[in-house]
Every structure is written in structure tokens, then in C-alpha cells.
Design a protein around this motif. Structure first.
Motif, mmCIF file in Angstrom:
data_model
loop_
_atom_site.group_PDB
_atom_site.id
_atom_site.type_symbol
_atom_site.label_atom_id
_atom_site.label_comp_id
_atom_site.label_asym_id
_atom_site.label_seq_id
_atom_site.Cartn_x
_atom_site.Cartn_y
_atom_site.Cartn_z
ATOM 1 N N ASN A 13 -9.424 23.375 -5.992
ATOM 2 C CA ASN A 13 -9.906 25.001 -5.583
ATOM 3 C C ASN A 13 -10.665 25.292 -6.674
ATOM 4 O OD1 ASN A 13 -8.763 25.310 -3.128
ATOM 5 N ND2 ASN A 13 -6.573 25.176 -4.032
ATOM 6 N N LEU A 14 -11.296 26.395 -6.637
ATOM 7 C CA LEU A 14 -12.116 27.124 -7.837
ATOM 8 C C LEU A 14 -11.095 27.451 -8.907
ATOM 9 C CD1 LEU A 14 -14.436 29.594 -5.656
ATOM 10 C CD2 LEU A 14 -14.765 27.630 -7.044
ATOM 11 N N TYR A 15 -10.096 28.053 -8.710
ATOM 12 C CA TYR A 15 -9.254 28.299 -9.967
ATOM 13 C C TYR A 15 -8.724 27.108 -10.622
ATOM 14 C CZ TYR A 15 -4.686 26.767 -7.804
ATOM 15 O OH TYR A 15 -3.794 26.153 -7.058
ATOM 16 N N GLU A 16 -8.484 26.058 -9.926
ATOM 17 C CA GLU A 16 -8.340 24.791 -10.672
ATOM 18 C C GLU A 16 -9.283 24.360 -11.517
ATOM 19 O OE1 GLU A 16 -5.091 22.502 -7.872
ATOM 20 O OE2 GLU A 16 -7.391 22.426 -7.161
ATOM 21 N N GLN A 17 -10.557 24.636 -11.099
ATOM 22 C CA GLN A 17 -11.935 24.526 -11.718
ATOM 23 C C GLN A 17 -11.959 25.093 -13.049
ATOM 24 O OE1 GLN A 17 -15.423 23.762 -9.384
ATOM 25 N NE2 GLN A 17 -14.318 23.617 -7.695
ATOM 26 N N VAL A 18 -11.749 26.302 -12.883
ATOM 27 C CA VAL A 18 -11.714 27.391 -14.031
ATOM 28 C C VAL A 18 -10.545 26.631 -14.870
ATOM 29 C CG1 VAL A 18 -11.309 29.862 -14.710
ATOM 30 C CG2 VAL A 18 -12.549 29.486 -12.492
ATOM 31 N N ALA A 19 -9.519 26.440 -14.581
ATOM 32 C CA ALA A 19 -8.460 26.182 -15.258
ATOM 33 C C ALA A 19 -8.922 24.872 -16.082
ATOM 34 C CB ALA A 19 -7.151 25.805 -14.668
ATOM 35 N N GLU A 20 -9.636 23.922 -15.611
ATOM 36 C CA GLU A 20 -10.009 22.798 -16.078
ATOM 37 C C GLU A 20 -10.828 22.992 -17.218
ATOM 38 O OE1 GLU A 20 -10.118 19.105 -13.375
ATOM 39 O OE2 GLU A 20 -12.156 19.251 -14.254
ATOM 40 N N ARG A 21 -11.813 23.738 -16.972
ATOM 41 C CA ARG A 21 -12.733 24.360 -18.072
ATOM 42 C C ARG A 21 -12.207 24.741 -19.392
ATOM 43 N NH1 ARG A 21 -18.066 25.095 -15.668
ATOM 44 N NH2 ARG A 21 -18.156 23.658 -14.115
ATOM 45 N N LEU A 22 -11.155 25.529 -19.009
ATOM 46 C CA LEU A 22 -10.495 26.204 -20.115
ATOM 47 C C LEU A 22 -9.443 25.171 -21.108
ATOM 48 C CD1 LEU A 22 -9.239 29.613 -18.530
ATOM 49 C CD2 LEU A 22 -10.960 29.443 -20.522
ATOM 50 N N ARG A 23 -8.870 24.230 -20.140
ATOM 51 C CA ARG A 23 -8.180 23.127 -20.552
ATOM 52 C C ARG A 23 -8.996 22.409 -21.563
ATOM 53 N NH1 ARG A 23 -6.621 21.281 -15.744
ATOM 54 N NH2 ARG A 23 -4.969 22.462 -15.419
ATOM 55 N N SER A 50 -13.876 35.337 -8.076
ATOM 56 C CA SER A 50 -13.158 36.563 -8.236
ATOM 57 C C SER A 50 -12.038 36.788 -9.130
ATOM 58 C CB SER A 50 -12.422 36.670 -6.662
ATOM 59 O OG SER A 50 -11.586 35.772 -6.666
ATOM 60 N N ILE A 51 -11.584 38.160 -9.252
ATOM 61 C CA ILE A 51 -10.641 38.317 -10.450
ATOM 62 C C ILE A 51 -9.420 37.625 -10.203
ATOM 63 C CG2 ILE A 51 -9.129 40.002 -11.165
ATOM 64 C CD1 ILE A 51 -11.275 41.798 -11.362
ATOM 65 N N SER A 52 -8.936 37.320 -8.539
ATOM 66 C CA SER A 52 -7.778 36.730 -8.388
ATOM 67 C C SER A 52 -8.073 34.948 -8.695
ATOM 68 C CB SER A 52 -7.316 36.980 -7.015
ATOM 69 O OG SER A 52 -8.276 36.497 -6.030
ATOM 70 N N THR A 53 -9.087 34.567 -8.695
ATOM 71 C CA THR A 53 -9.251 33.259 -8.952
ATOM 72 C C THR A 53 -8.845 33.051 -10.582
ATOM 73 O OG1 THR A 53 -10.958 33.000 -7.309
ATOM 74 C CG2 THR A 53 -10.899 31.268 -9.155
ATOM 75 N N VAL A 54 -9.573 34.016 -11.192
ATOM 76 C CA VAL A 54 -9.222 33.737 -12.775
ATOM 77 C C VAL A 54 -7.953 33.872 -13.156
ATOM 78 C CG1 VAL A 54 -9.830 34.881 -14.944
ATOM 79 C CG2 VAL A 54 -11.614 34.746 -13.417
ATOM 80 N N LEU A 55 -7.107 35.104 -12.343
ATOM 81 C CA LEU A 55 -5.706 35.285 -12.657
ATOM 82 C C LEU A 55 -4.839 34.067 -12.231
ATOM 83 C CD1 LEU A 55 -5.301 39.100 -11.630
ATOM 84 C CD2 LEU A 55 -5.306 37.998 -13.974
#
Ligand code: PLP
Length: 493
Positions: A13-23, A50-55
Motif C-alpha cells: 500500500n502507499l502508506y507502507e511505501q512511505v514507511a519504507e522510505r522513512l525506515r 493523503s494526510i491519512s496515508t502519512v498518518l
């Protein structure tokens, strides 16, 4: 800002990709422990999500223990040690009361006066961490606004403005008290002194945690009180079972302890345990002197409650001050004496009539002006980062058998070395190299903890501090090596 496009894939999912970049940023060290992560809004723009994806991404990283949220401040990279050192063991002090001898503590205090010595022995903070300029400005304003009042005597409960602010702040600690129930004091030290003095007689025994803040031992000695050390767990404090046994035997006139991020061992009692402790004290009608001087310096999301929050019978005498958060030199503290209020106020008059007015009004103005919460957020982050850096340095330089406390607040670390280690030798050797430490025996009336020491992590981290820890680690290793050689020599001769 460069926008990085992400697309939902079958696998992620998008949020997992965001988390992966931060990781990845955390893993490669671009984001360091203690660093603030980009704001939700900024990240939303950067990844065009979206904001909810980041959260959601932040929640995932929080669940993984990589980041932590701080109210009204944002998300921060957590301090994680690759292999956390083992915790000190549960203490097992001798089960009898001792008269207190403070001569070694007195020597250690004397060494703290020299500015050229690196102060790892005193629980003090870098002056840069405190808002001295703002306080000086406010003090000037106070003197101009109240040119005569500040030179008057005042009355024992102290300035209404300060007590009002303290009552407001105590709500965060779970206490609902009104200003009239608070007495201004000269720091926590005087609050503890007044409290102990009204609830005991010379010769009485006071139950304390073990190891215990040596300032409390000095007060017990001054009041000719004996100390009964209660076994204490490195994470959640004194053993209620042992305490109950001592209370049931009628041996104890009062109990005195640091409720949150205790000095020296850093433990913090759970709410559940605080409640049980109050029930126990109520049952035996034994007063408790609660020292909460570190309560505001928490690293997790919320302030831990005071034991006073669970007090139903006025048996808890709550003591605290601004010494660890604003200024130890202003000597502004307070006492919520519960059912002993009248006696405490009379005693305060006999001891020093009242606390100086200008410092009280200065602190009241700082607490009221809105910058206080911002200052505390900054201070907690600084203390947390300093503690993490010091723990890392200890792991790197001290003997591998060293056990280290893992406080979730405050600014002291407690180290336990193998049983034959002598921290008094380390203390003397370190002092020759202009480094002070607090040797373990000063934290115990039975002079237990010779193999332990306390280090102050209240100073801003620097290469000088790193070098000091390296020196201490080397001296500790040399001492253990000498002992080992002496033992092998003895057994072979
Ligand atoms: C547990 C504890 N209580 C009290 C104090 C002294 O506080 P104050 O400066 O408010 O008298 C200290 C200072 O190191 C402390 O560590």
C-alpha cells in the motif's frame, strides 16, 4: 520541495511505501535518534499522498518501535541501542535500620564545587538548557512591578501567584489541589525536611528505596532518623511486599521516596503500584514523603502520575521544585502537606519564616506566560538525547559486564559492575583526572553498592564528555584486570 510520486502496487500500500522510505532514512542514519520527522503536511506534499496515508505510515513505524509521537510536537526517531545493556539487579539491602553517616557524601559534594572538574557526579544540568535570560528579564520586571513587596516578609504559604500556577500544573500529575493546600518552600530539599520533621520524632525509622538519593539521607541524618532500606526493582521501584512486612512489624514511622524517575536508579512506579502503595499506607496510617522533582522530565507521551494523585486520606506529603527544569539557584519549590498543613506552616515560620518573594513571582510569571510547555518539550528531548548518547558511550567503553539503568525520564544513570568492583577507587582515580562520579556507597546507609556508581546525563553531550566516559571505562577495566591478576596470582601461589 521535490515531489516523489508513489503508486499503490499489488505488494505494498502507499502508506507502507512511505514507511519504507522513512525506515531507510533512519537505517542509513540520515534521520538520527532524537531527530524530528518531517511534519505530516510536509510529507504529504513530498510524496503527494493523503494526510491519512502519512498518518498510517507513522502509526506503522510507531508500532515497530522506530519512532515515537510527542504531543503537540510531532514524531521523533526513537533511541534504540543495538543490544541494550542488562539492567541492574533488584537490590537486596540488609533488613535492618541504620543511622546515617554522610561523611563520604560530604566529600563528594565538596568535589562538585570545582568548575574545572567534569561534573558527572552531581545531578545537575548544563546552564544552556535553562531559560536563564528569560528568567532574568522576568525577575527585573517583577522587581520593577513590586518594588516594595519583594522586600517584605510575606506569609508562610507563599505567593498566591506561584501556588496558583503550581496547582494548575499539578492537574497533569493527576492531583486536584487548590492553591491554599500548597506551601512554597526553598526547593524540594526544604519541602522534604519540613515534611519529615512533622511526621517523625528523632530516633524513628523511615522506610526508603534502595539505592536512595543521598540528599534524603543527609536530611534523615540531620533529623536523627534511622533509615530502613527496602529492596527496589530497577524498573518499578520498591517492593511493596517487603514494605508491608516492615509496616506490619510496627518498625516504620514514615516512608520517603522519589516517585518518578528516581535518583539514582531511574525507576518509575506504575499507577497500579502507586495506588497499592497508598492503600498500604492508609491501612497502617503511615505518612509518605513523596519527592517528585523529576516528574516533568518524562520521555514517553505523558507525564506519569504523582502518588499524591491516589491519596485519599491526606497522608501523602508531596514535594517538588523547579530545580531540574528551570533553575536550581532560584530555590523555588513547594509542598502539598495534606493533613499536616497546619503543623508544616508553623514549622516553616520557625525555620525561615517564608520563601523569598522575587524568585517565587519570577517562576510564577514564567509558568503563566505560555513559553513553559515549549521549554519543557525542548528540555525533555535534550535530556533524552543526552541519556541515549551516554548509554551508548558506556556500552562502548565500560567493561562488558556493566549493567546500566534504562530510565524513561530524568537525567541520571545507575551503573552496576561485578561484585568486587570498588567505585571508591574509581572515584579517586577519576578525580585525579578532573572527572567526578558519584560512588554507589553514598546512596545507601548500609554502604551497599560499592560496585555501583551514578553518572549525570544532564550535561549537553560533547566530545569532552565522550572522552570522560572513555577514561572512566578504561579505569574500570584496569581495576577489574588488576583484581583478576591478583586472584590468579593468589590461587597459583
Ligand atoms: C531526588 C532529588 N530530590 C531533591 C533534589 C534537590 O532538589 P531541590 O534543588 O529542589 O532542593 C535532587 C537534586 O539532585 C534530587 O535528585
Amino acid at each position: 520541495m521535490k515531489v516523489q510520486w508513489l503508486e499503490k502496487t499489488k505488494e505494498q500500500n502507499l502508506y507502507e511505501q512511505v514507511a519504507e522510505r522513512l525506515r531507510a532514512l533512519i537505517g542509513e542514519g540520515t534521520l538520527q535518534p532524537g531527530d524530528r520527522l518531517p511534519s505530516v503536511r510536509k510529507l504529504r506534499q513530498q510524496f503527494s499522498v493523503s494526510i491519512s496515508t502519512v498518518l498510517e505510515a507513522y502509526r506503522l513505524l510507531e508500532d515497530e518501535g522506530l519512532i515515537t509521537a510527542r504531543p503537540q510536537s510531532g514524531y521523533y526517531v526513537k533511541h534504540i541501542l543495538p543490544v541494550p545493556p542488562a539492567l541492574p539487579q533488584i537490590s537486596t539491602p540488609p533488613p535492618r535500620a541504620y543511622a546515617v553517616d554522610t561523611s563520604v557524601a560530604f566529600q563528594v559534594r565538596a568535589a562538585m564545587q570545582h568548575p574545572e572538574i567534569i561534573q558527572l557526579g552531581a545531578a545537575i544540568s548544563s546552564p544552556d538548557l535553562f531559560p536563564s535570560q528569560a528568567l532574568n528579564r522576568l525577575m527585573g520586571q517583577v522587581m520593577r512591578a513590586e518594588p516594595q513587596k519583594v522586600h517584605g516578609y510575606g506569609v508562610p504559604p507563599g505567593c498566591e501567584a506561584l501556588r496558583h500556577e503550581v496547582a494548575r500544573r499539578l492537574m497533569d500529575a493527576g492531583c486536584s489541589v487548590v492553591p491554599d493546600q500548597i506551601l512554597s518552600t526553598n526547593g524540594t530539599t526544604e519541602a522534604v525536611y519540613l515534611g519529615l520533621r512533622v511526621v517523625t520524632q528523632p530516633g524513628d525509622t523511615v522506610a526508603i528505596e534502595s539505592p536512595c538519593y543521598y540528599g534524603l539521607l543527609e536530611t534523615l541524618a540531620a533529623l536523627h532518623l534511622k533509615a530502613l532500606e527496602i529492596p527496589t526493582h530497577p524498573v518499578d521501584g520498591i517492593s511493596l511486599e517487603y514494605l508491608e512486612t516492615a509496616l506490619a512489624q510496627g518498625k516504620v514511622a514514615a516512608c520517603a521516596l522519589v516517585s518518578n524517575f528516581s535518583n539514582p536508579s531511574g525507576h518509575c512506579m506504575s499507577d497500579q503500584k502507586k495506588k497499592q502503595l497508598v492503600a498500604l499506607l492508609n491501612h497502617y496510617q503511615i505518612p509518605l514523603i513523596e519527592d517528585d522533582v523529576y516528574g516533568e522530565i518524562y520521555f514517553e507521551a505523558a507525564r506519569p502520575k504523582a502518588i499524591k494523585a491516589f491519596d485519599t486520606e491526606g497522608l501523602v506529603l508531596y514535594c517538588a521544585s523547579v530545580s531540574k527544569i528551570l533553575s536550581p539557584g532560584l530555590r523555588v519549590g513547594w509542598l502539598v502537606p495534606g493533613r499536616y498543613q497546619g503543623q508544616v506552616e508553623l514549622l516553616k515560620i520557625a525555620v525561615n519564616v517564608t520563601t523569598a518573594i522575587a524568585p517565587q513571582l519570577t517562576v510564577a510569571a514564567f509558568l503563566a506566560n505560555g513559553g513553559y510547555d515549549r521549554h519543557l518539550r525542548h528540555l525533555r528531548r535534550a535530556y533524552q538525547t543526552q541519556m541515549a548518547r551516554m548509554t551508548q558511550a558506556i556500552c562502548e567503553y565500560f567493561p562488558p559486564e556493566t549493567r546500566v539503568s534504562r530510565p524513561q525520564g530524568g537525567h541520571v544513570l545507575w551503573l552496576e559492575l561485578p561484585p568486587h568492583f570498588d567505585s571508591m577507587i574509581l572515584y579517586r582515580e577519576a578525580l585525579e583526572r578532573q572527572i567526578s562520579i558519584a560512588p554507589g556507597i553514598i546512596f545507601s546507609p548500609s554502604e551497599s553498592y560499592r560496585n555501583c556508581l551514578r553518572l549525570n546525563s544532564g550535561l549537553l553531550w560533547s566530545s569532552e564528555l565522550d572522552h570522560a566516559i572513555q577514561t572512566l571505562g578504561l579505569l574500570a577495566k584496569q581495576q577489574l584486570a588488576r583484581q583478576f591478576l591478583a586472584q590468579t596470582h593468589e590461587s597459583s601461589s
